[in-house]
Motif scaffolding. Structure first.
Motif, PDB file in Angstrom:
ATOM      1  N   MET A   1      38.289   1.014-115.547  1.00  0.00           N
ATOM      2  CA  MET A   1      38.598   1.987-114.525  1.00  0.00           C
ATOM      3  C   MET A   1      40.084   1.895-114.192  1.00  0.00           C
ATOM      4  N   PRO A   2      40.792   3.023-114.240  1.00  0.00           N
ATOM      5  CA  PRO A   2      42.236   2.977-113.979  1.00  0.00           C
ATOM      6  C   PRO A   2      42.551   2.655-112.512  1.00  0.00           C
ATOM      7  N   ILE A   3      43.726   2.089-112.332  1.00  0.00           N
ATOM      8  CA  ILE A   3      44.223   1.833-110.983  1.00  0.00           C
ATOM      9  C   ILE A   3      44.836   3.129-110.477  1.00  0.00           C
ATOM     10  N   VAL A   4      44.510   3.505-109.275  1.00  0.00           N
ATOM     11  CA  VAL A   4      45.122   4.664-108.635  1.00  0.00           C
ATOM     12  C   VAL A   4      46.048   4.125-107.557  1.00  0.00           C
ATOM     13  N   TRP A   5      47.321   4.534-107.624  1.00  0.00           N
ATOM     14  CA  TRP A   5      48.298   4.045-106.657  1.00  0.00           C
ATOM     15  C   TRP A   5      47.884   4.431-105.252  1.00  0.00           C
ATOM     16  N   ASP A   6      47.917   3.475-104.374  1.00  0.00           N
ATOM     17  CA  ASP A   6      47.600   3.682-102.964  1.00  0.00           C
ATOM     18  C   ASP A   6      48.887   3.473-102.181  1.00  0.00           C
ATOM     19  N   HIS A   7      49.271   4.458-101.405  1.00  0.00           N
ATOM     20  CA  HIS A   7      50.535   4.361-100.667  1.00  0.00           C
ATOM     21  C   HIS A   7      50.543   3.217 -99.655  1.00  0.00           C
ATOM     22  N   LYS A   8      49.392   2.614 -99.406  1.00  0.00           N
ATOM     23  CA  LYS A   8      49.356   1.416 -98.566  1.00  0.00           C
ATOM     24  C   LYS A   8      50.087   0.267 -99.242  1.00  0.00           C
ATOM     25  N   LEU A   9      50.298   0.385-100.557  1.00  0.00           N
ATOM     26  CA  LEU A   9      51.012  -0.646-101.304  1.00  0.00           C
ATOM     27  C   LEU A   9      52.527  -0.457-101.276  1.00  0.00           C
ATOM     28  N   ASP A  10      52.994   0.672-100.765  1.00  0.00           N
ATOM     29  CA  ASP A  10      54.432   0.903-100.702  1.00  0.00           C
ATOM     30  C   ASP A  10      55.111  -0.191 -99.883  1.00  0.00           C
ATOM     31  N   THR A  11      56.221  -0.681-100.408  1.00  0.00           N
ATOM     32  CA  THR A  11      56.998  -1.704 -99.699  1.00  0.00           C
ATOM     33  C   THR A  11      58.024  -1.077 -98.761  1.00  0.00           C
ATOM     34  N   GLY A  12      58.295   0.201 -98.960  1.00  0.00           N
ATOM     35  CA  GLY A  12      59.354   0.846 -98.191  1.00  0.00           C
ATOM     36  C   GLY A  12      60.696   0.735 -98.896  1.00  0.00           C
ATOM     37  N   ILE A  13      60.707   0.131-100.071  1.00  0.00           N
ATOM     38  CA  ILE A  13      61.914   0.039-100.902  1.00  0.00           C
ATOM     39  C   ILE A  13      61.611   0.878-102.135  1.00  0.00           C
ATOM     40  N   ASP A  14      62.139   2.099-102.160  1.00  0.00           N
ATOM     41  CA  ASP A  14      61.747   3.073-103.178  1.00  0.00           C
ATOM     42  C   ASP A  14      61.920   2.567-104.605  1.00  0.00           C
ATOM     43  N   VAL A  15      63.006   1.883-104.879  1.00  0.00           N
ATOM     44  CA  VAL A  15      63.257   1.407-106.234  1.00  0.00           C
ATOM     45  C   VAL A  15      62.208   0.372-106.645  1.00  0.00           C
ATOM     46  N   ILE A  16      61.776  -0.469-105.732  1.00  0.00           N
ATOM     47  CA  ILE A  16      60.722  -1.460-106.009  1.00  0.00           C
ATOM     48  C   ILE A  16      59.376  -0.757-106.158  1.00  0.00           C
ATOM     49  N   ASP A  17      59.105   0.199-105.284  1.00  0.00           N
ATOM     50  CA  ASP A  17      57.840   0.933-105.385  1.00  0.00           C
ATOM     51  C   ASP A  17      57.735   1.673-106.716  1.00  0.00           C
ATOM     52  N   ALA A  18      58.834   2.251-107.180  1.00  0.00           N
ATOM     53  CA  ALA A  18      58.826   2.946-108.469  1.00  0.00           C
ATOM     54  C   ALA A  18      58.531   1.960-109.604  1.00  0.00           C
ATOM     55  N   GLN A  19      59.089   0.762-109.519  1.00  0.00           N
ATOM     56  CA  GLN A  19      58.829  -0.254-110.542  1.00  0.00           C
ATOM     57  C   GLN A  19      57.364  -0.697-110.497  1.00  0.00           C
ATOM     58  N   HIS A  20      56.835  -0.884-109.300  1.00  0.00           N
ATOM     59  CA  HIS A  20      55.421  -1.261-109.172  1.00  0.00           C
ATOM     60  C   HIS A  20      54.528  -0.176-109.778  1.00  0.00           C
ATOM     61  N   LYS A  21      54.860   1.074-109.535  1.00  0.00           N
ATOM     62  CA  LYS A  21      54.070   2.175-110.086  1.00  0.00           C
ATOM     63  C   LYS A  21      54.130   2.173-111.609  1.00  0.00           C
TER      64      LYS A  21
END
Length: 160
Positions: A1-21
């Motif tokens: 089952m694929p992981i669906v990004w949940d915005h609750k995981l956002d760190t508030g640092i866009d560049v890090i969030d993009a890397q996590h995604k």
């Protein structure tokens, strides 16, 4: 089952969030490779995942160091243990063992836990450091190549 990004995981640092995604995309690509039964593709994705994740960890650690994050050493240790664990899966896969389901489960659980806990711990300190500079996370995420300074320098060092 694929992981669906949940915005609750956002760190508030866009560049890090993009890397996590992007890491989530790699994890989801593992599942696709398994469905196709393509062992070569699977091994390529694992290799790319490890390479990208190591670059992400280096990038993240440099940000933490610049921000003066006091728990950087234990955070680095968590990163090292993760890379070691994923590398063990690579060896098992190279020997012909079917590790996809186990690897996918481990990666999914580890990533969600790591972002929600360890990464969230340093986020405010890094956000504060970035706010003091001339590069807001939003500006860098919108046009990282156009920005001079700390984050774009890190992007150039860790991601080619």
């Amino acid at each position: 089952m694929p992981i669906v990004w949940d915005h609750k995981l956002d760190t508030g640092i866009d560049v890090i969030d993009a890397q996590h995604k992007r890491i989530v995309e790699y994890i989801n690509e593992l599942e696709i490779a398994k469905q196709k039964g393509d062992r070569h593709l699977l091994n390529d994705i694992i290799e790319q995942l490890i390479d990208y994740t190591q670059s992400h960890f280096g990038f993240e650690e440099e940000m933490m160091a610049e921000a003066g994050y006091k728990f950087i050493k234990p955070h680095k240790k968590v990163h090292e243990l993760f890379i070691k664990r994923v590398s063990e899966f690579t060896l098992r896969s190279a020997k012909g063992e079917d590790i996809v389901d186990e690897l996918h489960t481990m990666l999914s659980k580890w990533l969600i836990n790591h972002i929600a806990n360890e990464d969230r711990d340093y986020a405010k300190q890094v956000q504060s450091m970035l706010a003091k500079g001339d590069e807001s996370p939003q500006a860098v995420a919108a046009a990282p190549q156009a920005q001079g300074g700390f984050i774009s320098g890190l992007l150039g060092r860790f991601f080619r």
